[in-house]
Scaffold this active site. Sequence first.
Site, PDB file in Angstrom:
ATOM      1  N   LYS A 181       0.850  -1.200   0.000  1.00  0.00           N
ATOM      2  CA  LYS A 181       0.000   0.000   0.000  1.00  0.00           C
ATOM      3  C   LYS A 181       0.888   1.253   0.000  1.00  0.00           C
ATOM      4  O   LYS A 181       0.674   2.164  -0.772  1.00  0.00           O
ATOM      5  CB  LYS A 181      -0.923  -0.021   1.217  1.00  0.00           C
ATOM      6  CG  LYS A 181      -1.858   1.158   1.269  1.00  0.00           C
ATOM      7  CD  LYS A 181      -2.845   1.038   2.413  1.00  0.00           C
ATOM      8  CE  LYS A 181      -3.636   2.341   2.553  1.00  0.00           C
ATOM      9  NZ  LYS A 181      -4.546   2.339   3.688  1.00  0.00           N
ATOM     10  N   GLU A 187      10.586  -4.821   4.446  1.00  0.00           N
ATOM     11  CA  GLU A 187      10.657  -6.221   4.027  1.00  0.00           C
ATOM     12  C   GLU A 187      10.327  -6.360   2.549  1.00  0.00           C
ATOM     13  O   GLU A 187      11.013  -7.057   1.782  1.00  0.00           O
ATOM     14  CB  GLU A 187       9.649  -7.068   4.822  1.00  0.00           C
ATOM     15  CG  GLU A 187       9.930  -7.181   6.314  1.00  0.00           C
ATOM     16  CD  GLU A 187       9.257  -6.080   7.120  1.00  0.00           C
ATOM     17  OE1 GLU A 187       9.025  -4.967   6.582  1.00  0.00           O
ATOM     18  OE2 GLU A 187       8.991  -6.339   8.315  1.00  0.00           O
ATOM     19  N   GLY A 240      -4.964  -1.970   4.930  1.00  0.00           N
ATOM     20  CA  GLY A 240      -4.150  -3.094   4.460  1.00  0.00           C
ATOM     21  C   GLY A 240      -4.793  -4.449   4.739  1.00  0.00           C
ATOM     22  O   GLY A 240      -4.885  -5.306   3.857  1.00  0.00           O
ATOM     23  N   ARG A 241      -5.300  -4.637   5.947  1.00  0.00           N
ATOM     24  CA  ARG A 241      -5.856  -5.947   6.312  1.00  0.00           C
ATOM     25  C   ARG A 241      -7.276  -6.147   5.789  1.00  0.00           C
ATOM     26  O   ARG A 241      -7.867  -7.197   6.016  1.00  0.00           O
ATOM     27  CB  ARG A 241      -5.787  -6.142   7.826  1.00  0.00           C
ATOM     28  CG  ARG A 241      -6.388  -5.010   8.638  1.00  0.00           C
ATOM     29  CD  ARG A 241      -5.934  -5.059  10.096  1.00  0.00           C
ATOM     30  NE  ARG A 241      -6.405  -3.913  10.855  1.00  0.00           N
ATOM     31  CZ  ARG A 241      -5.769  -2.746  10.948  1.00  0.00           C
ATOM     32  NH1 ARG A 241      -4.635  -2.565  10.322  1.00  0.00           N
ATOM     33  NH2 ARG A 241      -6.262  -1.764  11.677  1.00  0.00           N
ATOM     34  N   GLU A 326      -4.616  -6.657  14.924  1.00  0.00           N
ATOM     35  CA  GLU A 326      -4.142  -5.347  14.483  1.00  0.00           C
ATOM     36  C   GLU A 326      -5.299  -4.338  14.521  1.00  0.00           C
ATOM     37  O   GLU A 326      -5.096  -3.162  14.808  1.00  0.00           O
ATOM     38  CB  GLU A 326      -3.520  -5.426  13.078  1.00  0.00           C
ATOM     39  CG  GLU A 326      -2.705  -4.204  12.704  1.00  0.00           C
ATOM     40  CD  GLU A 326      -1.822  -4.395  11.477  1.00  0.00           C
ATOM     41  OE1 GLU A 326      -0.669  -4.856  11.618  1.00  0.00           O
ATOM     42  OE2 GLU A 326      -2.274  -4.090  10.363  1.00  0.00           O
ATOM     43  N   HIS A 357      -4.288 -33.056  17.720  1.00  0.00           N
ATOM     44  CA  HIS A 357      -3.126 -33.837  18.168  1.00  0.00           C
ATOM     45  C   HIS A 357      -2.002 -32.928  18.630  1.00  0.00           C
ATOM     46  O   HIS A 357      -0.852 -33.364  18.738  1.00  0.00           O
ATOM     47  CB  HIS A 357      -2.673 -34.765  17.042  1.00  0.00           C
ATOM     48  CG  HIS A 357      -3.771 -35.692  16.608  1.00  0.00           C
ATOM     49  ND1 HIS A 357      -4.028 -36.882  17.258  1.00  0.00           N
ATOM     50  CD2 HIS A 357      -4.720 -35.572  15.653  1.00  0.00           C
ATOM     51  CE1 HIS A 357      -5.078 -37.466  16.677  1.00  0.00           C
ATOM     52  NE2 HIS A 357      -5.520 -36.687  15.709  1.00  0.00           N
ATOM     53  N   LYS A 467       9.401  -0.671  14.138  1.00  0.00           N
ATOM     54  CA  LYS A 467      10.021  -0.344  12.842  1.00  0.00           C
ATOM     55  C   LYS A 467      11.109   0.711  13.026  1.00  0.00           C
ATOM     56  O   LYS A 467      12.203   0.602  12.472  1.00  0.00           O
ATOM     57  CB  LYS A 467       8.966   0.217  11.882  1.00  0.00           C
ATOM     58  CG  LYS A 467       7.941  -0.780  11.388  1.00  0.00           C
ATOM     59  CD  LYS A 467       7.043  -0.095  10.357  1.00  0.00           C
ATOM     60  CE  LYS A 467       5.811  -0.912  10.052  1.00  0.00           C
ATOM     61  NZ  LYS A 467       4.849  -0.214   9.210  1.00  0.00           N
TER      62      LYS A 467
HETATM   63  O1  F6P Z   1       3.275  -2.896   9.768  1.00  0.00           O
HETATM   64  C1  F6P Z   1       1.926  -3.187   9.645  1.00  0.00           C
HETATM   65  C2  F6P Z   1       1.425  -2.852   8.291  1.00  0.00           C
HETATM   66  O2  F6P Z   1       1.331  -1.469   8.168  1.00  0.00           O
HETATM   67  C3  F6P Z   1       0.103  -3.527   8.028  1.00  0.00           C
HETATM   68  O3  F6P Z   1      -0.972  -2.821   8.522  1.00  0.00           O
HETATM   69  C4  F6P Z   1       0.133  -3.658   6.555  1.00  0.00           C
HETATM   70  O4  F6P Z   1      -0.814  -4.592   6.127  1.00  0.00           O
HETATM   71  C5  F6P Z   1       1.553  -4.094   6.337  1.00  0.00           C
HETATM   72  O5  F6P Z   1       2.284  -3.334   7.269  1.00  0.00           O
HETATM   73  C6  F6P Z   1       2.099  -3.899   4.962  1.00  0.00           C
HETATM   74  O6  F6P Z   1       2.058  -2.568   4.554  1.00  0.00           O
HETATM   75  P1  F6P Z   1       2.220  -2.167   3.038  1.00  0.00           P
HETATM   76  O7  F6P Z   1       1.124  -2.775   2.258  1.00  0.00           O
HETATM   77  O8  F6P Z   1       2.189  -0.660   3.002  1.00  0.00           O
HETATM   78  O9  F6P Z   1       3.565  -2.680   2.558  1.00  0.00           O
END
Ligand code: F6P
Length: 497
Positions: A181, A187, A240-241, A326, A357, A467
């Site tokens: 987003k 990452e 995002g979620r 979240e 199990h 972060k």
């Molecule tokens: O760090 C949490 C977050 O902001 C989530 O809410 C989001 O889904 C995820 O990181 C990834 O963010 P992006 O889509 O901006 O890479």
Amino acid sequence: MASLFDAEPDRLSRLTLQAAGLFLDLSKQPWDAAGVAAALDLARAAGIEAARDRLFGGEVVNASENRPALHMALRAPDGADFKADGVPVSREVEATRAAMRDFAEAVRSGRKVGATGKPFRAIVHIGIGGSDLGPRLIWEALKPLDPQIELRFAANVDPNELAQALVGLDPAETLVVTVSKTFTTLETLANADAARAWLRASLGEASDAHLVAVSAAPDKAKAFGVPQDQVFGFWDWVGGRYSIWSAVGLSCAVALGYEAFGGLHAGAAAMDAHFREAPLERNAPVMLALAHLFNRNGLSRPIRAVVPYAQRLRLFAAFLQQLEMESNGKRVTAEGRPVARPTAASVFGDAGTNGQHAFFQLLHQGTDIIPVDIVAVREGSEGDPAAQRKLLANAVAQAEALMIGRAMPDDPQRHFEGNRPTSFLLLERLTPEALGALIALYEHKTFVEGVLWGINSYDQWGVELGKTLAARVLADLDGAAQNPHDPSTTALIERLR
Ligand code: F6P
């Protein structure tokens, strides 16, 4: 709980619901008729219906980020008229869906080919959190046994995951879809860089034609080198979620075919209609939220297990962890005051019967009572119907055992006290429509809880501090800085340097 069925002859009919093709049984929850009535009074007093109208009306329900939360607009049928903070959005949503459909069909038909003229046979989807968990769940749930296009995922900045995703793939036949987003997530950018280098190493500059991006910051994606016509946008009013319904689902739309993606939309839209129209006492998201709240606040139970009796849904608990924890893991209200009651429960789980199990011992005989959401699917997607019946028998039997227990007064080791609650959800088949309805059910359930707790379910400031500190620690590890830390942290950094 079991005695409530005798005391309340209408219990089963009152506490079993149908919603968008799903069946929900909340009769194995610890509330009696007065408890249910009190929960519904609480929902009315909290103004659930008005809050729901504000959500669907595109009002700024996410105050700390000054945004609406309008994921329902993404899955509404063509011709809808959603407005985000007064601005019409449905035409733009439809245009993006049409572009996604064209792209998916071009890739699947072989009309769109890679730099060397070969058709695409694999997609590597790069993203994390909301840009990963939904697509991963959907692919696992719906993928064909022998897919025409293989879809792999890399979320973790641990380079192992991308290495595993790329192994055995031919760059000439692979699309790399980067989903973020913000297009700033550490990452995701690290993995996107590495995947682009992997493409370039064998295909040179022409390999940029293999890059696709999905972002609410399209300029950043273009600056990264993604061709303009392969950047798919979405909007800041999509959390995002809650974003699987947007172009974040592009990899799934290509790998499953757009029809499946449309089916997800249709199922979710049917749940939206149910949530808007059903009276509170027959409203599945509302009643599921109230059952969870009854355990969380009424009975102080801080954990919930989620056990889908379907291997294809094994990632459902991981998806719900982000959706619920979240969204509602908050200690202050939307106005910034301390909350009056405990908020989101911790969620964990795995597929049944595997979980039986592993962690079910504690569910049956542990000192904490952990309510369980069981999700079962009547008809399996493949394989032996007799095995499917065994799976279903286990789902039903576990719910029964948790509630009924087994009295063994002379043998404490074998005694089951019972009285342990479950919610039982039944899908007829694991179709795109049923999955869409299931996900939307939990989205709205999470919203209802947020309203009852008075919190903003759509921000996530709690993920920011880690972060920021990671960037500082990285500078220390690289030797570029020597930031002050507590003694334990300093010692760890020295050990790793
Ligand atoms: O760090 C949490 C977050 O902001 C989530 O809410 C989001 O889904 C995820 O990181 C990834 O963010 P992006 O889509 O901006 O890479």
